[in-house]
Design a protein around this motif. Structure first.
Motif, PDB file in Angstrom:
ATOM      1  N   VAL A   1      28.023  47.835  52.543  1.00 51.99           N
ATOM      2  CA  VAL A   1      27.851  46.497  53.115  1.00 51.99           C
ATOM      3  C   VAL A   1      28.820  45.560  52.404  1.00 51.99           C
ATOM      4  CG1 VAL A   1      25.457  46.866  53.807  1.00 51.99           C
ATOM      5  CG2 VAL A   1      25.954  45.952  51.547  1.00 51.99           C
ATOM      6  N   SER A   2      29.071  44.428  53.019  1.00 49.66           N
ATOM      7  CA  SER A   2      30.080  43.510  52.498  1.00 49.66           C
ATOM      8  C   SER A   2      29.764  43.029  51.083  1.00 49.66           C
ATOM      9  CB  SER A   2      30.260  42.321  53.438  1.00 49.66           C
ATOM     10  OG  SER A   2      29.035  41.652  53.621  1.00 49.66           O
ATOM     11  N   SER A   3      28.509  42.837  50.752  1.00 50.85           N
ATOM     12  CA  SER A   3      28.173  42.383  49.393  1.00 50.85           C
ATOM     13  C   SER A   3      28.537  43.454  48.361  1.00 50.85           C
ATOM     14  CB  SER A   3      26.688  42.020  49.288  1.00 50.85           C
ATOM     15  OG  SER A   3      25.882  43.151  49.551  1.00 50.85           O
ATOM     16  N   GLU A   4      28.416  44.736  48.706  1.00 48.06           N
ATOM     17  CA  GLU A   4      28.814  45.810  47.784  1.00 48.06           C
ATOM     18  C   GLU A   4      30.330  45.814  47.574  1.00 48.06           C
ATOM     19  OE1 GLU A   4      25.928  49.587  48.213  1.00 48.06           O
ATOM     20  OE2 GLU A   4      26.923  48.998  50.084  1.00 48.06           O
ATOM     21  N   VAL A   5      31.057  45.577  48.652  1.00 47.08           N
ATOM     22  CA  VAL A   5      32.518  45.527  48.553  1.00 47.08           C
ATOM     23  C   VAL A   5      32.935  44.351  47.670  1.00 47.08           C
ATOM     24  CG1 VAL A   5      34.682  45.228  49.842  1.00 47.08           C
ATOM     25  CG2 VAL A   5      32.849  46.660  50.777  1.00 47.08           C
ATOM     26  N   ASP A   6      32.284  43.197  47.852  1.00 50.83           N
ATOM     27  CA  ASP A   6      32.594  42.030  47.017  1.00 50.83           C
ATOM     28  C   ASP A   6      32.277  42.294  45.551  1.00 50.83           C
ATOM     29  OD1 ASP A   6      33.490  40.608  49.199  1.00 50.83           O
ATOM     30  OD2 ASP A   6      31.600  39.518  49.490  1.00 50.83           O
ATOM     31  N   GLN A   7      31.147  42.924  45.272  1.00 48.26           N
ATOM     32  CA  GLN A   7      30.781  43.248  43.893  1.00 48.26           C
ATOM     33  C   GLN A   7      31.784  44.227  43.285  1.00 48.26           C
ATOM     34  OE1 GLN A   7      26.791  44.703  44.349  1.00 48.26           O
ATOM     35  NE2 GLN A   7      25.857  42.705  43.876  1.00 48.26           N
ATOM     36  N   LEU A   8      32.191  45.207  44.069  1.00 46.10           N
ATOM     37  CA  LEU A   8      33.171  46.175  43.590  1.00 46.10           C
ATOM     38  C   LEU A   8      34.494  45.486  43.257  1.00 46.10           C
ATOM     39  CD1 LEU A   8      34.050  49.091  43.034  1.00 46.10           C
ATOM     40  CD2 LEU A   8      34.615  49.285  45.472  1.00 46.10           C
ATOM     41  N   ARG A   9      34.951  44.612  44.160  1.00 48.27           N
ATOM     42  CA  ARG A   9      36.195  43.877  43.925  1.00 48.27           C
ATOM     43  C   ARG A   9      36.098  43.038  42.654  1.00 48.27           C
ATOM     44  NH1 ARG A   9      36.491  39.910  47.839  1.00 48.27           N
ATOM     45  NH2 ARG A   9      35.521  38.586  46.301  1.00 48.27           N
ATOM     46  N   ASP A  10      34.992  42.307  42.479  1.00 43.40           N
ATOM     47  CA  ASP A  10      34.811  41.487  41.278  1.00 43.40           C
ATOM     48  C   ASP A  10      34.812  42.347  40.015  1.00 43.40           C
ATOM     49  OD1 ASP A  10      34.670  39.253  42.885  1.00 43.40           O
ATOM     50  OD2 ASP A  10      32.475  39.144  42.846  1.00 43.40           O
ATOM     51  N   SER A  11      34.167  43.486  40.080  1.00 41.48           N
ATOM     52  CA  SER A  11      34.105  44.389  38.931  1.00 41.48           C
ATOM     53  C   SER A  11      35.491  44.926  38.577  1.00 41.48           C
ATOM     54  CB  SER A  11      33.149  45.544  39.240  1.00 41.48           C
ATOM     55  OG  SER A  11      33.202  46.515  38.245  1.00 41.48           O
ATOM     56  N   LEU A  12      36.257  45.320  39.581  1.00 45.98           N
ATOM     57  CA  LEU A  12      37.602  45.852  39.348  1.00 45.98           C
ATOM     58  C   LEU A  12      38.547  44.767  38.825  1.00 45.98           C
ATOM     59  CD1 LEU A  12      37.959  48.191  42.456  1.00 45.98           C
ATOM     60  CD2 LEU A  12      37.404  48.833  40.101  1.00 45.98           C
ATOM     61  N   GLU A  13      38.392  43.540  39.325  1.00 48.27           N
ATOM     62  CA  GLU A  13      39.208  42.434  38.812  1.00 48.27           C
ATOM     63  C   GLU A  13      38.894  42.174  37.343  1.00 48.27           C
ATOM     64  OE1 GLU A  13      38.798  38.877  41.169  1.00 48.27           O
ATOM     65  OE2 GLU A  13      40.321  39.535  42.593  1.00 48.27           O
ATOM     66  N   ARG A  14      37.614  42.199  36.973  1.00 47.10           N
ATOM     67  CA  ARG A  14      37.240  41.995  35.564  1.00 47.10           C
ATOM     68  C   ARG A  14      37.860  43.075  34.679  1.00 47.10           C
ATOM     69  NH1 ARG A  14      32.390  40.511  37.639  1.00 47.10           N
ATOM     70  NH2 ARG A  14      31.471  42.571  37.344  1.00 47.10           N
ATOM     71  N   LEU A  15      37.825  44.309  35.144  1.00 52.28           N
ATOM     72  CA  LEU A  15      38.442  45.399  34.378  1.00 52.28           C
ATOM     73  C   LEU A  15      39.934  45.152  34.177  1.00 52.28           C
ATOM     74  CD1 LEU A  15      36.807  48.574  35.958  1.00 52.28           C
ATOM     75  CD2 LEU A  15      36.600  47.823  33.596  1.00 52.28           C
ATOM     76  N   CYS A  16      40.611  44.751  35.217  1.00 49.17           N
ATOM     77  CA  CYS A  16      42.062  44.551  35.144  1.00 49.17           C
ATOM     78  C   CYS A  16      42.427  43.330  34.314  1.00 49.17           C
ATOM     79  CB  CYS A  16      42.656  44.429  36.544  1.00 49.17           C
ATOM     80  SG  CYS A  16      42.641  45.989  37.437  1.00 49.17           S
ATOM     81  N   ARG A  17      41.545  42.345  34.245  1.00 48.92           N
ATOM     82  CA  ARG A  17      41.843  41.142  33.460  1.00 48.92           C
ATOM     83  C   ARG A  17      41.844  41.417  31.962  1.00 48.92           C
ATOM     84  NH1 ARG A  17      38.651  37.666  37.425  1.00 48.92           N
ATOM     85  NH2 ARG A  17      40.325  37.023  38.828  1.00 48.92           N
ATOM     86  N   SER A  18      41.306  42.558  31.550  1.00 51.19           N
ATOM     87  CA  SER A  18      41.406  42.901  30.127  1.00 51.19           C
ATOM     88  C   SER A  18      42.857  43.214  29.756  1.00 51.19           C
ATOM     89  CB  SER A  18      40.506  44.098  29.802  1.00 51.19           C
ATOM     90  OG  SER A  18      40.983  45.265  30.445  1.00 51.19           O
ATOM     91  N   ARG A  19      43.663  43.573  30.731  1.00 46.13           N
ATOM     92  CA  ARG A  19      45.081  43.891  30.494  1.00 46.13           C
ATOM     93  C   ARG A  19      46.023  42.840  31.082  1.00 46.13           C
ATOM     94  NH1 ARG A  19      49.473  43.847  29.522  1.00 46.13           N
ATOM     95  NH2 ARG A  19      51.020  45.475  29.518  1.00 46.13           N
ATOM     96  N   PHE A  20      45.691  42.329  32.254  1.00 46.10           N
ATOM     97  CA  PHE A  20      46.513  41.352  32.946  1.00 46.10           C
ATOM     98  C   PHE A  20      45.707  40.059  33.072  1.00 46.10           C
ATOM     99  CE2 PHE A  20      47.508  45.569  34.600  1.00 46.10           C
ATOM    100  CZ  PHE A  20      48.840  45.654  34.269  1.00 46.10           C
TER     101      PHE A  20
END
Length: 184
Positions: free
Chosen positions: A145-164
């Motif tokens: 569902v769209s809320s799962e996709v949004d949560q996944l995107r937010d989680s992946l962005e947080r992971l990437c912000r540790s480097r970028f």
């Protein structure tokens, strides 16, 4: 003048190191101060040596020595601005991020995706100044569902912000065959 430029370069470099090597402005200013020191030293040496040409076969150069020094400096200094201009034009044209940056993003998001049983199908990354923008093409192997996709995107962005520090990701769901790791 040379000493002043070298002090400025050292100060910029020290502040850049203190700031965690994050400020592109300090790095550029430091390199600029070093370049100014080199130019000042080169011009000083050229003008100091020019009077020594009198009573030699190159005596004719003395009246036009300043123009020759300017032409030589322009020839030496044109490469760096042209390279910067070409890199900026490529960035504006939508050039993909360097493969090493793509590999870093893949390494950051892969553990999370593996834990969720999601396949990374493809990745499109684009640098924009200090920012990084990307699209992750994912195959979740199940309905989301769209809320799962949004949560996944937010989680992946947080992971990437540790480097970028500045990263914006979008998630696109796809079932096509994975393209990553295959020779082109």
């Amino acid at each position: 003048m040379v000493a002043l430029c070298l002090v400025m370069a050292a100060t910029h470099h020290r502040n850049w190191l203190r700031g965690g090597r994050q400020s592109r402005l300090l790095a550029i200013e430091g390199r600029g101060a070093l370049l100014d020191a080199g130019i000042s030293a080169g011009v000083g040496v050229a003008f100091a040596l020019t009077p020594l040409l009198s009573a030699t076969p190159l005596e004719w150069v003395i009246p036009i020595s300043d123009a020759i020094v300017v032409l030589v400096l322009c020839g030496l200094l044109v490469r760096s601005p042209l390279r910067s201009l070409m890199a900026s034009v490529a960035e504006l044209g939508g050039e993909s991020a360097h493969p090493s940056i793509q590999r870093q993003v893949i390494n950051h998001v892969s553990p999370e995706l593996t834990a969720l049983d999601i396949t990374l199908v493809d990745l499109a990354l684009f640098p924009s100044g200090r920012a990084l923008q990307g699209i992750l093409y994912l195959d979740p192997h199940r309905a989301m569902v769209s809320s799962e996709v949004d949560q996944l995107r937010d989680s992946l962005e947080r992971l990437c912000r540790s480097r970028f520090p500045i990263v914006t990701l979008e998630v696109a769901l796809s079932q096509r065959e994975a393209l990553l790791g295959k020779p082109a």
